[in-house]
Motif scaffolding. Structure first.
Motif, PDB file in Angstrom:
ATOM      1  N   PHE A 123       0.822  -1.208   0.000  1.00 38.90           N
ATOM      2  CA  PHE A 123       0.000   0.000   0.000  1.00 38.90           C
ATOM      3  C   PHE A 123       0.862   1.268   0.000  1.00 38.90           C
ATOM      4  CE2 PHE A 123      -2.278   3.375   2.320  1.00 38.90           C
ATOM      5  CZ  PHE A 123      -3.379   3.520   1.494  1.00 38.90           C
ATOM      6  N   TYR A 124       1.951   1.275   0.789  1.00 43.34           N
ATOM      7  CA  TYR A 124       2.759   2.496   0.947  1.00 43.34           C
ATOM      8  C   TYR A 124       3.882   2.628  -0.077  1.00 43.34           C
ATOM      9  CZ  TYR A 124       0.364   3.174   5.364  1.00 43.34           C
ATOM     10  OH  TYR A 124      -0.605   3.367   6.322  1.00 43.34           O
ATOM     11  N   ALA A 125       4.262   1.523  -0.735  1.00 44.24           N
ATOM     12  CA  ALA A 125       5.394   1.565  -1.667  1.00 44.24           C
ATOM     13  C   ALA A 125       5.259   2.633  -2.753  1.00 44.24           C
ATOM     14  CB  ALA A 125       5.601   0.189  -2.298  1.00 44.24           C
ATOM     15  N   PRO A 126       4.098   2.799  -3.415  1.00 46.53           N
ATOM     16  CA  PRO A 126       4.003   3.831  -4.451  1.00 46.53           C
ATOM     17  C   PRO A 126       4.286   5.238  -3.916  1.00 46.53           C
ATOM     18  CG  PRO A 126       2.159   2.306  -4.612  1.00 46.53           C
ATOM     19  CD  PRO A 126       2.863   1.985  -3.331  1.00 46.53           C
ATOM     20  N   ILE A 127       3.812   5.533  -2.706  1.00 49.53           N
ATOM     21  CA  ILE A 127       4.053   6.854  -2.106  1.00 49.53           C
ATOM     22  C   ILE A 127       5.546   7.060  -1.876  1.00 49.53           C
ATOM     23  CG2 ILE A 127       3.646   8.290  -0.063  1.00 49.53           C
ATOM     24  CD1 ILE A 127       0.961   6.808   0.281  1.00 49.53           C
ATOM     25  N   ILE A 128       6.211   6.041  -1.310  1.00 50.96           N
ATOM     26  CA  ILE A 128       7.625   6.152  -0.970  1.00 50.96           C
ATOM     27  C   ILE A 128       8.490   6.196  -2.226  1.00 50.96           C
ATOM     28  CG2 ILE A 128       9.519   5.046   0.266  1.00 50.96           C
ATOM     29  CD1 ILE A 128       7.415   3.805   2.138  1.00 50.96           C
ATOM     30  N   TYR A 174      11.377  20.642   8.697  1.00 49.70           N
ATOM     31  CA  TYR A 174      11.013  20.213   7.346  1.00 49.70           C
ATOM     32  C   TYR A 174       9.567  20.561   6.999  1.00 49.70           C
ATOM     33  CZ  TYR A 174      15.468  17.914   6.724  1.00 49.70           C
ATOM     34  OH  TYR A 174      16.814  17.672   6.572  1.00 49.70           O
ATOM     35  N   GLY A 175       9.011  21.528   7.738  1.00 50.05           N
ATOM     36  CA  GLY A 175       7.714  22.087   7.361  1.00 50.05           C
ATOM     37  C   GLY A 175       6.500  21.288   7.754  1.00 50.05           C
ATOM     38  N   MET A 176       6.647  20.342   8.684  1.00 46.95           N
ATOM     39  CA  MET A 176       5.499  19.547   9.102  1.00 46.95           C
ATOM     40  C   MET A 176       4.860  20.135  10.353  1.00 46.95           C
ATOM     41  SD  MET A 176       6.597  15.582   8.396  1.00 46.95           S
ATOM     42  CE  MET A 176       8.314  15.724   8.856  1.00 46.95           C
ATOM     43  N   THR A 177       3.540  20.127  10.380  1.00 49.80           N
ATOM     44  CA  THR A 177       2.773  20.666  11.497  1.00 49.80           C
ATOM     45  C   THR A 177       2.504  19.585  12.535  1.00 49.80           C
ATOM     46  OG1 THR A 177       1.674  22.294  10.070  1.00 49.80           O
ATOM     47  CG2 THR A 177       0.584  21.750  12.155  1.00 49.80           C
ATOM     48  N   SER A 178       2.637  19.953  13.805  1.00 53.33           N
ATOM     49  CA  SER A 178       2.265  19.054  14.905  1.00 53.33           C
ATOM     50  C   SER A 178       1.538  19.863  15.959  1.00 53.33           C
ATOM     51  CB  SER A 178       3.511  18.394  15.517  1.00 53.33           C
ATOM     52  OG  SER A 178       4.084  17.464  14.635  1.00 53.33           O
ATOM     53  N   ASN A 179       0.264  19.560  16.135  1.00 51.67           N
ATOM     54  CA  ASN A 179      -0.520  20.220  17.177  1.00 51.67           C
ATOM     55  C   ASN A 179      -1.522  19.219  17.753  1.00 51.67           C
ATOM     56  OD1 ASN A 179      -2.818  20.255  15.365  1.00 51.67           O
ATOM     57  ND2 ASN A 179      -1.945  22.081  14.407  1.00 51.67           N
ATOM     58  N   THR A 180      -2.481  19.727  18.506  1.00 54.63           N
ATOM     59  CA  THR A 180      -3.433  18.829  19.170  1.00 54.63           C
ATOM     60  C   THR A 180      -4.245  18.001  18.185  1.00 54.63           C
ATOM     61  OG1 THR A 180      -3.613  20.397  20.991  1.00 54.63           O
ATOM     62  CG2 THR A 180      -5.349  18.752  20.828  1.00 54.63           C
ATOM     63  N   LEU A 181      -4.600  18.598  17.042  1.00 49.38           N
ATOM     64  CA  LEU A 181      -5.483  17.923  16.090  1.00 49.38           C
ATOM     65  C   LEU A 181      -4.746  17.233  14.947  1.00 49.38           C
ATOM     66  CD1 LEU A 181      -8.379  20.549  15.757  1.00 49.38           C
ATOM     67  CD2 LEU A 181      -8.283  18.521  17.223  1.00 49.38           C
ATOM     68  N   VAL A 182      -3.608  17.780  14.552  1.00 49.48           N
ATOM     69  CA  VAL A 182      -2.906  17.277  13.369  1.00 49.48           C
ATOM     70  C   VAL A 182      -1.452  16.974  13.713  1.00 49.48           C
ATOM     71  CG1 VAL A 182      -2.254  17.742  10.969  1.00 49.48           C
ATOM     72  CG2 VAL A 182      -4.384  18.686  11.885  1.00 49.48           C
ATOM     73  N   ASP A 183      -0.981  15.806  13.299  1.00 48.80           N
ATOM     74  CA  ASP A 183       0.437  15.462  13.408  1.00 48.80           C
ATOM     75  C   ASP A 183       0.900  14.971  12.047  1.00 48.80           C
ATOM     76  OD1 ASP A 183       2.977  14.722  14.007  1.00 48.80           O
ATOM     77  OD2 ASP A 183       2.468  13.500  15.759  1.00 48.80           O
ATOM     78  N   GLU A 184       1.496  15.882  11.269  1.00 46.66           N
ATOM     79  CA  GLU A 184       1.880  15.534   9.902  1.00 46.66           C
ATOM     80  C   GLU A 184       3.061  14.574   9.841  1.00 46.66           C
ATOM     81  OE1 GLU A 184       0.145  19.354   7.423  1.00 46.66           O
ATOM     82  OE2 GLU A 184       2.277  19.347   7.947  1.00 46.66           O
ATOM     83  N   SER A 243       5.416  13.134   5.364  1.00 49.42           N
ATOM     84  CA  SER A 243       6.585  12.645   6.094  1.00 49.42           C
ATOM     85  C   SER A 243       7.573  11.972   5.147  1.00 49.42           C
ATOM     86  CB  SER A 243       6.160  11.682   7.199  1.00 49.42           C
ATOM     87  OG  SER A 243       5.574  10.511   6.663  1.00 49.42           O
ATOM     88  N   THR A 244       7.068  11.282   4.129  1.00 50.53           N
ATOM     89  CA  THR A 244       7.953  10.631   3.164  1.00 50.53           C
ATOM     90  C   THR A 244       8.717  11.655   2.346  1.00 50.53           C
ATOM     91  OG1 THR A 244       6.538   8.672   3.039  1.00 50.53           O
ATOM     92  CG2 THR A 244       8.052   9.042   1.201  1.00 50.53           C
ATOM     93  N   ASP A 245       8.037  12.728   1.948  1.00 49.29           N
ATOM     94  CA  ASP A 245       8.721  13.795   1.214  1.00 49.29           C
ATOM     95  C   ASP A 245       9.811  14.420   2.081  1.00 49.29           C
ATOM     96  OD1 ASP A 245       8.502  15.770  -1.269  1.00 49.29           O
ATOM     97  OD2 ASP A 245       8.720  17.008   0.533  1.00 49.29           O
ATOM     98  N   ALA A 246       9.500  14.654   3.347  1.00 54.73           N
ATOM     99  CA  ALA A 246      10.485  15.244   4.261  1.00 54.73           C
ATOM    100  C   ALA A 246      11.668  14.303   4.471  1.00 54.73           C
ATOM    101  CB  ALA A 246       9.816  15.569   5.601  1.00 54.73           C
ATOM    102  N   ALA A 247      11.393  13.005   4.627  1.00 53.10           N
ATOM    103  CA  ALA A 247      12.469  12.025   4.826  1.00 53.10           C
ATOM    104  C   ALA A 247      13.387  11.964   3.609  1.00 53.10           C
ATOM    105  CB  ALA A 247      11.875  10.650   5.107  1.00 53.10           C
ATOM    106  N   ALA A 248      12.797  12.018   2.414  1.00 52.55           N
ATOM    107  CA  ALA A 248      13.597  11.986   1.187  1.00 52.55           C
ATOM    108  C   ALA A 248      14.504  13.212   1.106  1.00 52.55           C
ATOM    109  CB  ALA A 248      12.676  11.912  -0.034  1.00 52.55           C
ATOM    110  N   ARG A 249      13.966  14.370   1.459  1.00 51.96           N
ATOM    111  CA  ARG A 249      14.792  15.590   1.455  1.00 51.96           C
ATOM    112  C   ARG A 249      15.932  15.489   2.467  1.00 51.96           C
ATOM    113  NH1 ARG A 249      11.610  20.142   3.079  1.00 51.96           N
ATOM    114  NH2 ARG A 249       9.773  18.844   3.434  1.00 51.96           N
ATOM    115  N   MET A 250      15.611  14.963   3.646  1.00 51.95           N
ATOM    116  CA  MET A 250      16.628  14.834   4.693  1.00 51.95           C
ATOM    117  C   MET A 250      17.733  13.859   4.285  1.00 51.95           C
ATOM    118  SD  MET A 250      16.021  13.873   8.694  1.00 51.95           S
ATOM    119  CE  MET A 250      17.398  13.812   9.854  1.00 51.95           C
ATOM    120  N   LEU A 251      17.358  12.723   3.719  1.00 54.10           N
ATOM    121  CA  LEU A 251      18.340  11.737   3.277  1.00 54.10           C
ATOM    122  C   LEU A 251      19.240  12.318   2.173  1.00 54.10           C
ATOM    123  CD1 LEU A 251      16.008   8.598   3.223  1.00 54.10           C
ATOM    124  CD2 LEU A 251      17.972   8.939   4.744  1.00 54.10           C
ATOM    125  N   GLY A 252      18.632  13.080   1.266  1.00 56.22           N
ATOM    126  CA  GLY A 252      19.416  13.711   0.208  1.00 56.22           C
ATOM    127  C   GLY A 252      20.415  14.715   0.754  1.00 56.22           C
TER     128      GLY A 252
END
Length: 446
Positions: A147-152, A199-209, A216-225
């Motif tokens: 399920f997650y492979a195409p996104i990654i 890396y621009g991700m929001t974390s609050n009471t309602l949302v944890d990106e 998160s995958t986009d952020a991880a790819a940028r970080m690894l690069g």
């Protein structure tokens, strides 16, 4: 020394000449100096040893036990709630195939990748662990991976990174987007909150990106690069992703400038020493699971989904009830919403739904937003303050005025505030010259 003996020594010192006392003092200093010269090298050796990580023979097994506990906790809710089921699959608990060193080496070298996948005893232990100790969990991960492979893969390809890095979330989270570590890392890629914000991700009471598979995958790819630009070595990149660049740089410095992961191995944090072998083993098992009698579990999440941007407050239950979508499936598709609420009024929020339900949502969206809105998402914008300290109402008098009967605890000020008039107005209407009032008496308010 007994008290009597100590007493005699003191008397001897008093009776002795000043010179003899002085020479005795010098002898003591000389003895202390010799003792220090003997002890200091030992202390320095002990301090040097304390600064170096201690590598035990059973370190790898201890790390494996930690991973076992982590996977057990992750899959308790994953199996029961996230639409991954065994179906009729029979997963073998052991493999009849002998995992010889030469066989593993050959298979690792056949994987088409620019990553270095060397073999050693630690890698072997992790492969044995995946293949023989947790084959059922590997089956669940294979189901989630489909399920997650195409996104990654899309994110890795976007930043021109080796596609085999798609196996890294297996080590990080067991491919569970809701996974949380004891240190507070969250999501498929186990971002800490501070790093996520960088890396621009929001974390609050309602949302944890961090739990949003796409962001998160986009952020991880940028970080690894970015890490690869620093180290130019993927094993060091993986180590830095796990323990931070600071720890990797310290290990390189302590190793005399060596920049090979396996040469700075003993100087890395304990968990990181097992991280790269675990990744190599995960890459192996995801490519050769069939050879170990492991079959992917069934994933009942939709093969295709669409994303709609929501600009109003919305609860997943509203979507589930009106559009006839399983609520747990919606939660699995949208793991970033902690309380099932999309705060679209703050900023547009992505809602991921099965493609087969897209037209239904568009057609019924007014009904979706209206469904139990007051109960699920409505919040008061204005709250009227009740400043009264007691009950009481106004009654109409014969003169047309409105009167209030004074109760115990009332003051002229509290009465005035309750009925939104001033003390002076009440005094004027009632011919009062002060603020004294009497319980049981009626006064005119308006």
């Amino acid at each position: 020394m007994t008290a009597r003996g100590l007493h005699l020594v003191v008397l001897d010192c008093i009776a002795a000449s000043p010179f003899s006392i002085y020479t005795h003092y010098l002898d003591i200093l000389d003895m202390q100096k010799k003792i220090l010269l003997l002890v200091l090298p030992i202390l320095n050796s002990l301090m040097a040893l304390a600064q170096e990580p201690i590598v035990c023979a059973n370190d790898s097994m201890a790390i494996l036990e930690n991973i076992q506990l982590n996977y057990d906790s992750l899959y308790v809710d994953w199996i029961s709630r996230h639409h991954i089921t065994m179906g009729d699959v029979d997963v073998a608990t052991t493999t009849n195939e002998a995992l010889t060193d030469s066989l593993i080496i050959e298979r690792l070298q056949r994987i088409p990748t620019t990553l270095e996948l060397p073999y050693n005893e630690d890698v072997h232990k992790y492969i044995e662990y995946y293949a023989n100790r947790i084959p059922q969990k590997v089956s669940f991960m294979l189901g989630a991976y489909n399920f997650y492979a195409p996104i990654i893969e899309e994110a890795l390809d976007r930043y021109d990174l080796p596609l085999e890095l798609k196996y890294l979330p297996i080590v990080e989270s067991g491919l569970n987007p809701k996974a949380r570590s004891r240190m507070g890392a969250a999501g498929l890629w186990q971002f800490m909150m501070r790093t996520a914000k960088l890396y621009g991700m929001t974390s609050n009471t309602l949302v944890d990106e961090r739990q949003d598979p796409v962001k998160s995958t986009d952020a991880a790819a940028r970080m690894l690069g970015e890490l690869y630009k620093i180290y130019q070595d993927w094993n060091l990149v993986l180590a830095a992703y796990n323990c931070g660049s600071g720890n990797v740089n310290k290990a390189i410095k302590r190793a005399g400038g060596k920049t090979d992961f396996w040469q700075i191995y003993a100087r890395l944090p304990r968990e990181t020493r097992g991280y790269v072998p675990a990744f190599i083993a995960a890459t192996y098992i995801m490519n050769y699971y069939c050879n170990h009698g492991i079959t992917p579990a069934d994933c009942t999440l939709p093969a295709a989904s669409d994303t709609i941007m929501i600009d109003r407050a919305l609860h997943l239950e509203q979507v589930a009830q009106v559009c006839q979508i399983d609520l747990e499936q919606l939660r699995a598709l949208n793991p970033q919403y902690r309380k099932d609420i999309l705060p679209g009024q703050t900023k547009p929020c992505p809602l991921r739904i099965p493609s087969t339900k897209l037209s239904t949502f568009i057609e019924l969206q007014d009904s979706v937003y209206a469904y139990k809105a007051n109960e699920l998402v409505a919040k008061r914008a204005i709250a009227r303050i009740d400043r009264s300290v007691g009950g009481g109402t106004l009654t109409k008098g014969k003169d047309g005025g409105q009167y209030y009967k004074i109760r115990s605890g009332d003051t002229l000020g509290s009465i005035a505030r309750r009925f939104r008039v001033t003390v002076r107005q009440i005094q004027k209407l009632n011919g009062m010259t002060d603020t004294r009032i009497h319980v049981g008496r009626s006064i005119r308010i308006k």
